[in-house]
Enzyme design. Structure first.
Site, PDB file in Angstrom:
ATOM      1  CD  GLU A  85      -2.914   1.117   2.344  1.00 16.72           C
ATOM      2  OE1 GLU A  85      -3.320   0.017   2.753  1.00 16.72           O
ATOM      3  OE2 GLU A  85      -3.326   2.205   2.803  1.00 16.72           O
ATOM      4  CE  LYS A 265      -6.275  -1.049   5.458  1.00 18.63           C
ATOM      5  NZ  LYS A 265      -5.363  -0.258   4.653  1.00 18.63           N
ATOM      6  CG  ASP A 281       0.757 -16.154  11.772  1.00 18.71           C
ATOM      7  OD1 ASP A 281       0.021 -15.434  11.076  1.00 18.71           O
ATOM      8  OD2 ASP A 281       0.436 -17.295  12.147  1.00 18.71           O
ATOM      9  CG  HIS A 378      -3.954   7.901   0.818  1.00 18.48           C
ATOM     10  ND1 HIS A 378      -5.033   7.153   1.190  1.00 18.48           N
ATOM     11  CD2 HIS A 378      -2.979   7.600   1.694  1.00 18.48           C
ATOM     12  CE1 HIS A 378      -4.716   6.437   2.242  1.00 18.48           C
ATOM     13  NE2 HIS A 378      -3.483   6.697   2.574  1.00 18.48           N
TER      14      HIS A 378
HETATM   15  C1  MEV Z   1      -5.711   3.551   4.965  1.00 20.86           C
HETATM   16  O1  MEV Z   1      -5.064   2.355   4.631  1.00 20.86           O
HETATM   17  C2  MEV Z   1      -5.697   3.764   6.457  1.00 20.86           C
HETATM   18  C3  MEV Z   1      -6.498   4.966   6.969  1.00 20.86           C
HETATM   19  O2  MEV Z   1      -7.831   4.899   6.475  1.00 20.86           O
HETATM   20  C4  MEV Z   1      -6.470   4.893   8.463  1.00 20.86           C
HETATM   21  C5  MEV Z   1      -7.379   5.876   9.160  1.00 20.86           C
HETATM   22  O3  MEV Z   1      -8.389   6.306   8.584  1.00 20.86           O
HETATM   23  O4  MEV Z   1      -7.074   6.155  10.331  1.00 20.86           O
HETATM   24  C6  MEV Z   1      -5.898   6.249   6.471  1.00 20.86           C
END
Ligand code: MEV
Length: 425
Positions: A85, A265, A281, A378
């Site tokens: 990513e 995430k 793992d 991003h």
């Molecule tokens: C993207 O991989 C992760 C984010 O969405 C985490 C977040 O919103 O805190 C940028």
């Protein structure tokens, strides 16, 4: 031709590839060439990879990168990350720099106990079962003596075995709940072997063993990482406002599961990348981390933030079951190199490093979200992915990056711009 196959595992690699090509590839030669392109020319190295799993036909590459300049407990680290990513490594590097200028990260291992369980049913009297368990408990531990000998020499082994009555949840369901210390290894094979020996020795008429397996939920294998700074050095522009917004963003993830999942995430972006790079793992860690995030009945943020005594404080606490010996950690050449880059950490040190990577990632995400928004960073990387997908050459990339500076990036807008460059219109 058949999309179903018998004896596939006994095919040679070439036979497997041919079968796949005959049945699934639109362009057989192109598909085969792609698989071969990603096979390693070094036969021994390829053999090593082939033997990690079954039915190997090629290698699936993930970029391997470095986020330098982390200071953890006063010690500098360059952190290896394996992740596909975009922005994750850049975010880690920027955060390392930001906190490096403010004293760095502090991390501490709170506990290192791992859990395994023998699940069984028993329909007789509970008193009888308890008596039987007390009578054989020492024997159960002795049954693992051979397996635990080396681990005991290194200060690990079985800590205790407890009989747990779970009949209130499931008819006749009991467990032997076993606590382990596994030193610098993650200990999955060790724990499972011990459990199977225990289960075998525990068996008797009336006891029906369902299964014996480690738990990937390790709430007693905990690590904490934190950063703090004087509020005025948080963000020079308007520290009070940004610190407050940042803390609110964390609080939202503490009460709102829809946000908490995305928040966590983002943490796992950092954690998984280091875990993969060190041959650990990541599925086990992710399962355990998410379970821990729900430990009080609602899924919540793994990080926390507050202002206290004029200081902004931000920290993470999570369970991490990791190894720096055993498994792929020394077998996968890049995992071994990652360990070297991390100065051959103990499992405890690796827990600290990984927790820091998670905290750093969350910091970067929340900082972006509560200031410029996430898309700015991003989309810059996303633009590169779009351009690569469209097979843009270096010159085209330069022109398009210039063109889209500060503008909204969309697939169609990039395609249109590239078309204009290529056609001269
Ligand atoms: C993207 O991989 C992760 C984010 O969405 C985490 C977040 O919103 O805190 C940028």
């Amino acid at each position: 031709m058949s999309k179903m196959v018998k004896g596939f595992s006994r095919f040679t690699k070439e036979e497997k590839i041919s079968w796949l090509a005959d049945n699934f590839f639109q362009d057989k030669e192109k598909g085969k060439a792609t698989l071969h392109q990603y096979l390693n020319d070094d036969k021994d190295l390829q053999q090593l990879h082939d033997e990690f799993i079954e039915n190997t036909i090629s290698n699936f590459y993930v970029p391997y990168a470095i986020a330098p300049n982390f200071i953890i407990n006063g010690k500098p680290y360059a952190i290896p990350m394996a992740i596909e990513e975009s922005s994750v490594v850049a975010a880690a590097s920027l955060t390392a720099k930001f906190w490096g200028e403010r004293g760095g990260f502090k991390a501490e291992v709170l506990s290192t106990v791992k859990i395994g369980q023998v699940h069984f049913t028993y329909s007789g009297s509970k008193d009888d079962l308890e008596r039987y368990f007390s009578g054989v408990k020492d024997e159960l531990i002795r049954a693992t003596d051979e397996i635990t000998a080396n681990m005991r020499k290194r200060g690990g082994g079985i800590l205790d075995i407890e009989l747990r009555d779970r009949t209130a949840d499931l008819l006749d369901y009991y467990q032997l709940h076993v606590r382990f210390e596994t030193g610098d290894s993650m200990g999955a094979n060790f724990i499972n072997s011990c459990l199977e020996a225990i289960a075998h020795s525990f068996k008797k008429e009336g006891i029906f063993i369902v299964m014996s397996i480690l738990s990937n939920y390790v709430p007693e294998c905990l690590v904490k990482a934190e950063v703090s700074c004087k509020i005025e050095s948080f963000f020079p522009e308007d520290p009070e406002l940004y610190a407050r917004k940042f803390i609110q963003a964390v609080q939202i993830a503490e009460v709102e599961p829809f946000r908490a999942v995305t928040h966590n995430k983002g943490i796992m972006n950092g954690i998984d990348a280091v875990i993969l790079a060190t041959g650990n793992d990541f599925r086990a860690v992710a399962a355990g981390a998410h379970a821990y995030a729900s430990k009080d009945g609602r899924y919540r943020s793994l990080t926390h933030a507050k202002i206290e005594g004029g200081y902004f404080k931000f920290w993470i606490e999570l369970p991490l079951s990791l190894g720096t010996v055993g498994g792929l950690t020394r077998l996968h050449p890049l995992a071994k190199l990652s360990m070297e880059i991390l100065q051959n950490p103990t499992a405890k040190e690796l827990m600290q490093i990984v927790a820091v990577a998670g905290l750093a990632q969350n910091f970067a995400a929340l900082r972006a979200l509560t200031t410029t928004g996430i898309q700015q960073g991003h989309m810059k990387m996303h633009l590169m992915n779009i351009l690569n997908q469209m097979e843009a050459n270096l010159h085209e990339k330069e022109l398009i990056c210039k063109e889209f500076k500060g503008k909204t990036i969309s697939h169609s807008a990039v395609a249109e711009c590239l078309h204009k460059i290529r056609t001269g219109h």
